[in-house]
Enzyme design. Structure first.
Site, PDB file in Angstrom:
ATOM      1  N   ASP A 154       0.816  -1.215   0.000  1.00 32.36           N
ATOM      2  CA  ASP A 154       0.000   0.000   0.000  1.00 32.36           C
ATOM      3  C   ASP A 154       0.850   1.266   0.000  1.00 32.36           C
ATOM      4  O   ASP A 154       0.310   2.370  -0.011  1.00 32.36           O
ATOM      5  CB  ASP A 154      -0.935   0.012   1.224  1.00 32.36           C
ATOM      6  CG  ASP A 154      -2.402  -0.091   0.811  1.00 32.36           C
ATOM      7  OD1 ASP A 154      -2.677  -0.437  -0.347  1.00 32.36           O
ATOM      8  OD2 ASP A 154      -3.265   0.186   1.660  1.00 32.36           O
ATOM      9  N   ASP A 206       1.514  -9.695   9.440  1.00 31.98           N
ATOM     10  CA  ASP A 206       1.994  -8.325   9.358  1.00 31.98           C
ATOM     11  C   ASP A 206       3.401  -8.324   8.770  1.00 31.98           C
ATOM     12  O   ASP A 206       4.109  -9.344   8.793  1.00 31.98           O
ATOM     13  CB  ASP A 206       2.004  -7.665  10.736  1.00 31.98           C
ATOM     14  CG  ASP A 206       0.626  -7.150  11.139  1.00 31.98           C
ATOM     15  OD1 ASP A 206      -0.266  -7.099  10.267  1.00 31.98           O
ATOM     16  OD2 ASP A 206       0.439  -6.805  12.321  1.00 31.98           O
ATOM     17  N   ASP A 257       6.161  -7.351   9.800  1.00 33.94           N
ATOM     18  CA  ASP A 257       7.252  -7.685  10.721  1.00 33.94           C
ATOM     19  C   ASP A 257       7.038  -9.019  11.425  1.00 33.94           C
ATOM     20  O   ASP A 257       7.775  -9.338  12.354  1.00 33.94           O
ATOM     21  CB  ASP A 257       7.402  -6.577  11.764  1.00 33.94           C
ATOM     22  CG  ASP A 257       6.122  -6.367  12.566  1.00 33.94           C
ATOM     23  OD1 ASP A 257       5.119  -5.942  11.964  1.00 33.94           O
ATOM     24  OD2 ASP A 257       6.117  -6.634  13.787  1.00 33.94           O
ATOM     25  N   ASP A 281      -9.616  -6.073  12.310  1.00 38.86           N
ATOM     26  CA  ASP A 281      -9.491  -7.473  12.691  1.00 38.86           C
ATOM     27  C   ASP A 281     -10.641  -7.924  13.600  1.00 38.86           C
ATOM     28  O   ASP A 281     -11.369  -8.872  13.293  1.00 38.86           O
ATOM     29  CB  ASP A 281      -8.139  -7.741  13.351  1.00 38.86           C
ATOM     30  CG  ASP A 281      -7.703  -6.617  14.294  1.00 38.86           C
ATOM     31  OD1 ASP A 281      -8.554  -5.812  14.716  1.00 38.86           O
ATOM     32  OD2 ASP A 281      -6.504  -6.555  14.624  1.00 38.86           O
TER      33      ASP A 281
END
Length: 752
Positions: free
Chosen positions: A168, A234, A236, A331
């Site tokens: 994004d 994610d 990370d 979420d």
């Protein structure tokens, strides 16, 4: 029949508890009841894994809590004819009742936690297809390369798994925006990551517009992919090899299962752990949620999606129009909508990813502000307590999770209330010392005992209060904002991988100093009043002790906002694994002690080579898995002494896709490494040791922070070494990370 027999004692205890709630009792009788209830509670705690004993413990703690609430409601509120006392007194009362409600909800959630074990896969041919989504916005290429490599290393049939980097930060809208500098940066990122994904053999996708933040990015990923299941990591969050092995088989057993969520394990400390130096010895903050609460929610089919480290069924997502994007916590909102449609969720309490959490206090507060606002958005806009399709248990669980984020209001009420009596003699809590001891003190003992009983292995005494306090001062504004306009909050990406080259105060530290010194002045004034007033009231003594506890809490809070330097960009994971170090025709046995995406630490158990860290000594490290050799080049960076043995620090001279695959192999091939780190720090400590430790934090850290404020402490700056570049092409085109320069990738001009 056995279950019916074992439930009768709990039912009997519940009936007895209810009958005791409203009995009019003298102070002496209440003391006897309180001590008896505490005795039964402590007896029930002797068998923590027995459901019946657990229920008995809950019931008699509830008796003490409700007796306190009854007394607090009928005996302690100021007269309404005295508004200067009644209004703040009522606000404090509401804060206390909020805590009692949350206590009751936590008992409900944790009535019978579930521990799940993955079913065995009967046939590899029957395994569903998988799309792995890694959404990214502004993360560095080296962080993404490590996650992509770990995802590629997961155990699963290659023809059934596709990996997608959903960027994004390089969308068409970003690359064509009016600001030429920002457009150039987006174009540079787009070309960098596209080249990286091609070199690593994964899919790259950037959508046209950045609509609906992360939820919109994931939904665009659904549009361009087609697998049966979707895995979300994610940027990370690097998974271990067994991630899919431990999660996917649940979907083959339950056609209505939409989610398998796993814990978020972090390689680095949060600001409290870093600045108080507790990381590795004290359980991390998130372990209370992931090791206890999610397992309790699972009992009620209410464990929810946490944004990453999860597997979801595409069919279920499509039934509700994809990932929800009305709030900034997409979420939990997505899970709520799917639970309301009758879909099921599971929680697997096994660490299967290693991620990063915010390093600085500012980033930490920014993350919590987003969570706070998002959860309150769900509470206001989705109204889970009234949502159609949810069971009663699910309504209670979702409402409780959302209501929790009002804690800053109650925490600050408890911090400020004593000041009103100390400075202004406002009697907002009317009780004498005997009544306080019989009702309030016994309730507080029960509350602390239950906290230790339920969370003792994952949360030390007073640490929850400290986390709440340091967030509360900054989250009040977030709560007011979302209440005024529930649709106003916008999604902000949490900064990760930040470094600090010197000690110093957080930019938002001043409110914590103001609170500390106001409480310190109140403590001094209250003790002066106790010493000088001819007939000091019982209430003054109670309030003075209450304020002293707040002062101790605020003192420890100063340590959290007094930032310690953090030079490490790449977090290390202890691995202790055998390998070989080769240089030319020479070979040494080595023990790899730890590893990161920047390098490894090594010991030589036998013959130690003569290596000068000031030279460019280099070699190749080789490890083996399943008879296959995995090797990568290294160069010497440092030598240090550890318990009389030299530890050699090696860095990667360059990092190609093969290097990141090797990093994933040595860091994430064994899930047991993560489990062991969690198990070693989940040690229960008693209230006395916990309190003494907290007192030490408060005294030492308040002096350290004040030294930073007044300039008494020398704050030296230290620079760290730059990491090796990422090589993404046979012609040695490079992505040098944060250093900006021009490069060529695949024959096209790219900006790095």
């Amino acid at each position: 029949m056995h279950m019916m027999c074992t439930k009768w004692p709990a039912l009997l205890a519940g009936f007895l508890g209810v009958t005791l709630l409203w009995l009019p009792l003298s102070l002496q009788a209440q003391l006897v009841l309180s001590l008896a209830a505490l005795g039964v509670m402590f007896f029930g705690m002797t068998r923590p894994k027995n459901t019946v004993f657990r229920m008995i413990t809950f019931v008699f703690c509830g008796v003490l809590a409700m007796r306190y609430a009854f007394w607090r409601t009928t005996e302690t509120l100021p007269s309404i004819s005295e508004p200067q006392n009644f209004i703040p007194g009522l606000l404090l009362y509401i804060a206390e009742m909020y805590c009692l409600v949350m206590l009751a909800v936590s008992f409900f959630m944790l009535a019978d936690p579930i521990k799940r074990v993955a079913p065995k896969v009967r046939s590899l041919d029957a395994l569903p297809s998988i799309d792995v989504f890694i959404p990214t916005y502004n993360e560095d290429p080296e962080l993404l390369a490590a996650t992509l490599a770990a995802a590629k290393s997961m155990i699963y049939p290659r023809d059934k798994m596709s990996i997608w980097l959903l960027d994004d930060g390089g969308t068409e809208a970003k690359r064509s925006q009016k600001d030429p500098i920002l457009a150039l940066a987006a174009t540079r990122r787009h070309e960098q990551l596209k080249a990286l994904c091609k070199a690593m053999g994964v899919n790259y996708h950037a959508r046209k517009k950045n609509d609906h933040a992360k939820a919109g990015n994931l939904n665009d990923g659904l549009r361009i992919s087609k697998a049966d299941l979707v895995v979300v990591f994610d940027a990370d969050h690097a998974p271990v090899r067994e991630f899919l092995k431990e999660t996917v088989s649940f979907f083959m057993e339950d056609a209505k299962l939409f989610l398998v969520q796993t814990p978020h394990y972090f390689l680095n400390p949060d600001p409290l752990e870093k600045n108080l130096r507790t990381f590795g010895s004290m359980p991390s903050e998130n372990e209370m949620f992931y090791s206890v609460l999610q397992s309790g929610l699972d009992k009620w089919n209410a464990s929810f999606f946490c944004g990453s480290a999860a597997v979801l069924r595409r069919k279920a997502l499509e039934s509700v129009g994809g990932f929800s994007g009305q709030t900034i916590t997409e979420d939990c909102e997505t899970a709520l909508s799917l639970h309301a449609k009758g879909w099921h969720s599971h929680y697997v309490d096994k660490p299967l990813i290693a991620g990063l959490q915010p390093e600085t206090f500012v980033a930490f507060i920014g993350q919590r502000a987003r969570w706070c606002q998002g959860m309150l958005q769900i509470l206001i806009l989705n109204r889970p307590f009234l949502a159609k399709g949810l069971t009663v248990g699910q309504r209670i669980c979702y409402a409780g999770i959302n209501l929790f984020w009002l804690f800053p209001l109650s925490r600050l009420a408890f911090m400020v209330s004593p000041l009103l009596y100390i400075f202004f003699s406002l009697e907002i809590y009317q009780a004498n010392i005997q009544e306080f001891g019989v009702y309030a003190l016994t309730y507080l003992i029960a509350s602390f005992a239950m906290q230790s009983y339920l969370y003792g292995k994952v949360r030390w005494p007073w640490v929850s209060e400290l986390y709440e306090y340091v967030q509360s001062l900054m989250l009040i504004g977030s709560i007011v904002s979302v209440i005024r306009n529930p649709r106003k909050p916008t999604f902000n990406v949490t900064a990760k991988g930040q470094t600090l080259n010197s000690d110093g105060l957080s930019p938002i530290a001043i409110p914590y100093f103001i609170m500390f010194y106001v409480l310190l002045a109140a403590a001094a004034y209250s003790f002066w009043r106790l010493a000088t007033e001819p007939v000091a009231s019982d209430l003054l003594l109670i309030v003075a002790m209450w304020n002293l506890l707040n002062l101790i809490l605020a003192g420890a809070g100063l340590g959290v906002v007094a930032e310690r330097k953090e030079l490490r960009r790449n977090q290390r994971l202890p691995i202790r694994r055998h390998g070989l170090l080769r240089q030319g025709d020479r070979t040494w046995n080595i023990i790899l002690l730890d590893a990161s995406s920047g390098g490894v630490s090594v010991q030589f158990p036998e013959h130690e080579p003569d290596i000068d860290p000031d030279t460019d000594w280099s070699g190749v490290i080789e490890v083996r898995r399943g008879g296959r050799a995995v090797s990568f080049p290294v160069t010497i960076r440092s030598v240090r002494d550890f318990d009389g043995t030299n530890v050699f620090g090696f860095a990667y001279p360059e990092r190609m896709p093969e290097t990141f695959m090797a990093i994933a192999e040595i860091m994430y091939s064994d899930q047991g490494v993560l489990q062991d780190r969690i198990s070693r720090r989940q040690i229960r400590i008693d209230i006395i040791r916990g309190t003494l430790r907290f007192l030490r934090w408060s005294m030492v850290e308040s002096f350290r922070a004040t030294g930073y404020l007044l300039g008494f402490t020398r704050l030296d700056k230290t620079e760290s070494h730059a990491d090796a570049p990422i090589v993404v092409k046979e012609n040695n085109a490079q992505i040098p990370g944060k250093v900006q320069q021009m490069m060529t990738v695949n024959g096209e001009r790219s900006h790095a």
